[in-house]
Design a protein around this motif. Structure first.
Motif, PDB file in Angstrom:
ATOM      1  N   ALA A  10       8.989  -4.204  12.031  1.00  0.00           N
ATOM      2  CA  ALA A  10       8.473  -4.649  10.733  1.00  0.00           C
ATOM      3  C   ALA A  10       8.957  -3.709   9.638  1.00  0.00           C
ATOM      4  CB  ALA A  10       6.949  -4.677  10.762  1.00  0.00           C
ATOM      5  N   PRO A  11       9.307  -4.238   8.490  1.00  0.00           N
ATOM      6  CA  PRO A  11       9.756  -3.366   7.387  1.00  0.00           C
ATOM      7  C   PRO A  11       8.605  -2.525   6.842  1.00  0.00           C
ATOM      8  CG  PRO A  11       9.501  -5.620   6.609  1.00  0.00           C
ATOM      9  CD  PRO A  11       9.309  -5.664   8.092  1.00  0.00           C
ATOM     10  N   LYS A  12       8.960  -1.354   6.317  1.00  0.00           N
ATOM     11  CA  LYS A  12       7.992  -0.480   5.655  1.00  0.00           C
ATOM     12  C   LYS A  12       8.425  -0.263   4.211  1.00  0.00           C
ATOM     13  CE  LYS A  12       6.477   2.133   9.728  1.00  0.00           C
ATOM     14  NZ  LYS A  12       6.262   3.492  10.284  1.00  0.00           N
ATOM     15  N   ARG A  13       7.532   0.310   3.446  1.00  0.00           N
ATOM     16  CA  ARG A  13       7.853   0.609   2.051  1.00  0.00           C
ATOM     17  C   ARG A  13       7.176   1.933   1.686  1.00  0.00           C
ATOM     18  NH1 ARG A  13      10.772  -1.558  -2.678  1.00  0.00           N
ATOM     19  NH2 ARG A  13       9.668  -0.690  -4.472  1.00  0.00           N
ATOM     20  N   ASN A  14       7.977   2.892   1.257  1.00  0.00           N
ATOM     21  CA  ASN A  14       7.466   4.219   0.894  1.00  0.00           C
ATOM     22  C   ASN A  14       6.601   4.818   2.003  1.00  0.00           C
ATOM     23  OD1 ASN A  14       8.732   4.161  -1.625  1.00  0.00           O
ATOM     24  ND2 ASN A  14       6.976   3.165  -2.602  1.00  0.00           N
ATOM     25  N   GLY A  15       7.040   4.601   3.239  1.00  0.00           N
ATOM     26  CA  GLY A  15       6.353   5.178   4.384  1.00  0.00           C
ATOM     27  C   GLY A  15       5.092   4.445   4.811  1.00  0.00           C
ATOM     28  N   LYS A  16       4.733   3.355   4.108  1.00  0.00           N
ATOM     29  CA  LYS A  16       3.511   2.619   4.435  1.00  0.00           C
ATOM     30  C   LYS A  16       3.841   1.347   5.211  1.00  0.00           C
ATOM     31  CE  LYS A  16       0.769   4.411   0.596  1.00  0.00           C
ATOM     32  NZ  LYS A  16      -0.077   4.080  -0.573  1.00  0.00           N
ATOM     33  N   SER A  17       2.915   0.956   6.083  1.00  0.00           N
ATOM     34  CA  SER A  17       3.118  -0.190   6.965  1.00  0.00           C
ATOM     35  C   SER A  17       2.318  -1.402   6.493  1.00  0.00           C
ATOM     36  CB  SER A  17       2.681   0.152   8.390  1.00  0.00           C
ATOM     37  OG  SER A  17       3.404   1.248   8.896  1.00  0.00           O
ATOM     38  N   ILE A  18       2.816  -2.582   6.829  1.00  0.00           N
ATOM     39  CA  ILE A  18       2.088  -3.826   6.586  1.00  0.00           C
ATOM     40  C   ILE A  18       0.945  -3.922   7.588  1.00  0.00           C
ATOM     41  CG2 ILE A  18       2.227  -6.341   6.632  1.00  0.00           C
ATOM     42  CD1 ILE A  18       5.196  -6.032   5.851  1.00  0.00           C
ATOM     43  N   LYS A  19      -0.258  -4.162   7.093  1.00  0.00           N
ATOM     44  CA  LYS A  19      -1.432  -4.350   7.952  1.00  0.00           C
ATOM     45  C   LYS A  19      -1.697  -5.851   8.112  1.00  0.00           C
ATOM     46  CE  LYS A  19      -1.893   0.126   7.733  1.00  0.00           C
ATOM     47  NZ  LYS A  19      -3.021   0.744   7.029  1.00  0.00           N
ATOM     48  N   LEU A  20      -2.518  -6.200   9.096  1.00  0.00           N
ATOM     49  CA  LEU A  20      -2.759  -7.616   9.369  1.00  0.00           C
ATOM     50  C   LEU A  20      -3.429  -8.313   8.184  1.00  0.00           C
ATOM     51  CD1 LEU A  20      -3.824  -7.619  13.134  1.00  0.00           C
ATOM     52  CD2 LEU A  20      -1.547  -7.901  12.116  1.00  0.00           C
ATOM     53  N   TYR A  21      -4.319  -7.616   7.491  1.00  0.00           N
ATOM     54  CA  TYR A  21      -4.982  -8.277   6.372  1.00  0.00           C
ATOM     55  C   TYR A  21      -4.006  -8.582   5.234  1.00  0.00           C
ATOM     56  CZ  TYR A  21      -5.354  -4.082   3.356  1.00  0.00           C
ATOM     57  OH  TYR A  21      -5.090  -3.006   2.540  1.00  0.00           O
ATOM     58  N   HIS A  22      -2.925  -7.800   5.132  1.00  0.00           N
ATOM     59  CA  HIS A  22      -1.906  -8.104   4.121  1.00  0.00           C
ATOM     60  C   HIS A  22      -1.246  -9.460   4.385  1.00  0.00           C
ATOM     61  CE1 HIS A  22      -1.561  -3.504   3.645  1.00  0.00           C
ATOM     62  NE2 HIS A  22      -2.106  -3.964   2.531  1.00  0.00           N
ATOM     63  N   LEU A  23      -1.069  -9.786   5.661  1.00  0.00           N
ATOM     64  CA  LEU A  23      -0.487 -11.083   6.003  1.00  0.00           C
ATOM     65  C   LEU A  23      -1.436 -12.220   5.634  1.00  0.00           C
ATOM     66  CD1 LEU A  23       0.957 -10.342   9.575  1.00  0.00           C
ATOM     67  CD2 LEU A  23       2.226 -10.401   7.415  1.00  0.00           C
ATOM     68  N   SER A  24      -2.735 -11.975   5.818  1.00  0.00           N
ATOM     69  CA  SER A  24      -3.730 -13.026   5.627  1.00  0.00           C
ATOM     70  C   SER A  24      -4.085 -13.262   4.175  1.00  0.00           C
ATOM     71  CB  SER A  24      -4.999 -12.672   6.419  1.00  0.00           C
ATOM     72  OG  SER A  24      -5.860 -13.781   6.509  1.00  0.00           O
ATOM     73  N   ASN A  25      -3.912 -12.235   3.307  1.00  0.00           N
ATOM     74  CA  ASN A  25      -4.287 -12.425   1.902  1.00  0.00           C
ATOM     75  C   ASN A  25      -3.080 -12.454   0.959  1.00  0.00           C
ATOM     76  OD1 ASN A  25      -3.513  -9.755   1.447  1.00  0.00           O
ATOM     77  ND2 ASN A  25      -5.610  -8.969   1.343  1.00  0.00           N
ATOM     78  N   HIS A  26      -1.886 -12.632   1.511  1.00  0.00           N
ATOM     79  CA  HIS A  26      -0.668 -12.834   0.708  1.00  0.00           C
ATOM     80  C   HIS A  26      -0.272 -11.603  -0.105  1.00  0.00           C
ATOM     81  CE1 HIS A  26      -0.912 -17.153   1.631  1.00  0.00           C
ATOM     82  NE2 HIS A  26      -2.199 -17.084   1.302  1.00  0.00           N
ATOM     83  N   THR A  27      -0.528 -10.411   0.418  1.00  0.00           N
ATOM     84  CA  THR A  27      -0.111  -9.191  -0.288  1.00  0.00           C
ATOM     85  C   THR A  27       0.831  -8.340   0.563  1.00  0.00           C
ATOM     86  OG1 THR A  27      -2.033  -7.903   0.486  1.00  0.00           O
ATOM     87  CG2 THR A  27      -2.265  -9.107  -1.601  1.00  0.00           C
ATOM     88  N   SER A  28       1.498  -8.970   1.524  1.00  0.00           N
ATOM     89  CA  SER A  28       2.373  -8.238   2.446  1.00  0.00           C
ATOM     90  C   SER A  28       3.693  -7.829   1.810  1.00  0.00           C
ATOM     91  CB  SER A  28       2.680  -9.103   3.673  1.00  0.00           C
ATOM     92  OG  SER A  28       3.407 -10.255   3.277  1.00  0.00           O
TER      93      SER A  28
END
Length: 486
Positions: free
Chosen positions: A117-135
């Motif tokens: 999965a891609p990261k940004r500035n060292g931070k990871s996508i969490k599952l809630y990001h996928l569910s609330n359209h903020t990934s």
């Protein structure tokens, strides 16, 4: 000139002891509005269901198919499109409530070996990001290239799903912005099922539809659902294909009925108790903000209106539109289903039934293109053209004769490969709107597809003559070797 967008749109009768259907829940104003939409050919059929603690009520108007004229009712099956995302949100919430996952679980933790999965500035996508359209994932992946535009998701594969994930570079910080994403929701649904070694449909059935007795809520149509299926229609009354969404099923693959959707609402509202209720409540909890009056839970959206919180989602596929919503902490839920794709939609009906201060959209005059399409099909272009001119002269106030009516019809014929009809309709539109740059561009596009290069050049030039800033026509002329002054 026209742009095409392929997306899933921006959703057993319930009986309570001692309660009966309420006759005045759906007002005459709403009923007349619905009748006008169907009678004016904006919609083929509409089914509305309302639930509160006293019971349920339905209002149905229109037909399942213009060919059979079989009426719609509360047991009619529709594609519910993006309302499926609320099921995906509840699936995630259920895993969280049962302590199998956390909302903060990294996406990477659910991925197969070899997929990153891609990261940004060292931070990871969490599952809630996928569910609330903020990934920070886009609405659709850039490797989405359907072979069949009328069933666009059918050939999008798991391999493509993962290839996009491996190759994508996030354009902004994770969680920093809401961007409605079919990809992220489809990915979430796929991974939740993958970790259970099931298909998405099997997981939905095990966790939601079977326990709640939603017998006619499925992705794969059972015999009874096939019998009760409403045929999807486009804005011209053409029957369209049902959509198959195997890989991104969590974004919009489910089919259902008004009866089942009211049952689903009853459980979400707490009117019917079930083991899933804690997960459902979690899915209604705000996790992101779109703007001051619109928040996002898990799959669901939450609209703030005065003192009301309306938990809702809408949905749309090639020939269907859906709305489902309820008042959080209140006593009313609404579902609206139609087997028509049109620009107006049916969200306004749902919101109005939940909040009477939310206005109903006034039905538009019927499009002349619908009638002309029928005449072309049944009597040919020559007769259809004669009827068009007669009606334009004698009944100009009855139909919408706007430029885009025939232009859209021409593009539909073009998408179906019916070049003769497309060219004839565009040519008629040029005669009707001789001062429109756009209609000449459209006519030229059809001529090009028919290998009539010289005629196409003439019409592209006319388009630019009327509007020197028509970028599409300018680009096509250059492509055809026409330089300035030619």
């Amino acid at each position: 000139m026209k742009k095409y967008f392929i997306a899933l749109l921006i959703f057993s009768q319930i009986v309570f002891s001692g309660c009966q259907t309420q006759n005045n829940i759906i007002s005459e104003e709403v009923k007349e509005n619905i009748k006008s939409r169907v009678d004016n050919s904006e919609n083929t059929g509409i089914v509305v269901g309302v639930i509160n603690s006293k019971g349920v009520t339905y209002y149905n108007y229109g037909v399942k198919s213009l060919k059979t004229n079989s009426p719609v009712d509360e047991n009619t099956v529709f594609e519910i499109g993006s309302v499926s995302k609320t099921f995906t949100g509840i699936l995630l919430a259920d895993r969280v409530v049962n302590r199998e996952l956390s909302l903060d679980t990294p996406l990477q933790q659910l991925l197969p070996k070899g997929i990153t999965a891609p990261k940004r500035n060292g931070k990871s996508i969490k599952l809630y990001h996928l569910s609330n359209h903020t990934s920070s994932f886009p609405g659709m992946p850039n490797n989405f290239t359907p072979a069949n535009s009328e069933n666009p998701y059918a050939d999008y594969s798991i391999e493509q799903l993962y290839n996009f994930l491996n190759d994508y570079e996030l354009p902004r910080d994770i969680g920093s912005k809401y961007e409605y994403s079919n990809y992220s929701q489809g990915l979430l649904g796929h991974l939740l099922a993958y970790k259970k070694q099931m298909s998405y449909e099997e997981l939905v059935n095990e966790v939601i539809t079977n326990p709640l007795k939603l017998e006619n809520t499925r992705i794969t149509l059972n015999p009874k659902m096939k019998e009760n299926l409403a045929i999807g229609h486009n804005s011209f009354g053409f029957e369209v294909e049902n959509w198959d969404i195997p890989t991104l099923a969590g974004a919009g693959a489910i089919r259902s009925t008004a009866v089942d959707m009211l049952n689903y609402l009853a459980h979400n509202m707490g009117l019917k108790k079930n083991d899933l209720y804690p997960a459902m409540k979690l899915s209604h909890t705000k996790t992101a903000t779109v703007h001051n009056s619109l928040k996002v839970g898990l799959g669901w959206h939450i609209l703030l209106r005065d003192r009301l919180e309306i938990v809702w989602h809408n949905g749309g596929t090639g020939g269907y539109r859906t709305f489902i919503g309820f008042i959080k902490g209140g006593d009313k839920g609404v579902v609206v289903l139609t087997n028509s794709k049109n620009a107006v939609g049916i969200d306004d009906i749902g919101f109005h039934l939940l909040d009477a201060t939310s206005p109903l959209t006034e039905p538009k005059k019927p499009s002349i293109a619908n009638l002309i399409n029928i005449k072309i099909r049944n009597e040919g272009m020559e007769v259809a053209t004669e009827i068009y001119w007669k009606l334009k002269e004698s009944q100009s106030d009855k139909y919408d004769f706007g430029e885009n009516q025939l232009n859209d019809l021409g593009y539909f014929y073009l998408s179906k490969g019916e070049l003769e009809n497309a060219i004839a309709v565009f040519h008629l539109n040029v005669k009707i709107f001789p001062n429109s740059s756009n209609v000449y561009n459209s006519y030229a596009e059809a001529l090009m597809k028919n290998n009539e290069k010289e005629k196409a050049i003439i019409n592209y030039k006319k388009s630019v003559e009327i509007n020197p800033d028509n970028i599409n026509s300018i680009a096509m002329l250059k492509k055809l070797g026409m330089n300035d002054g030619d």
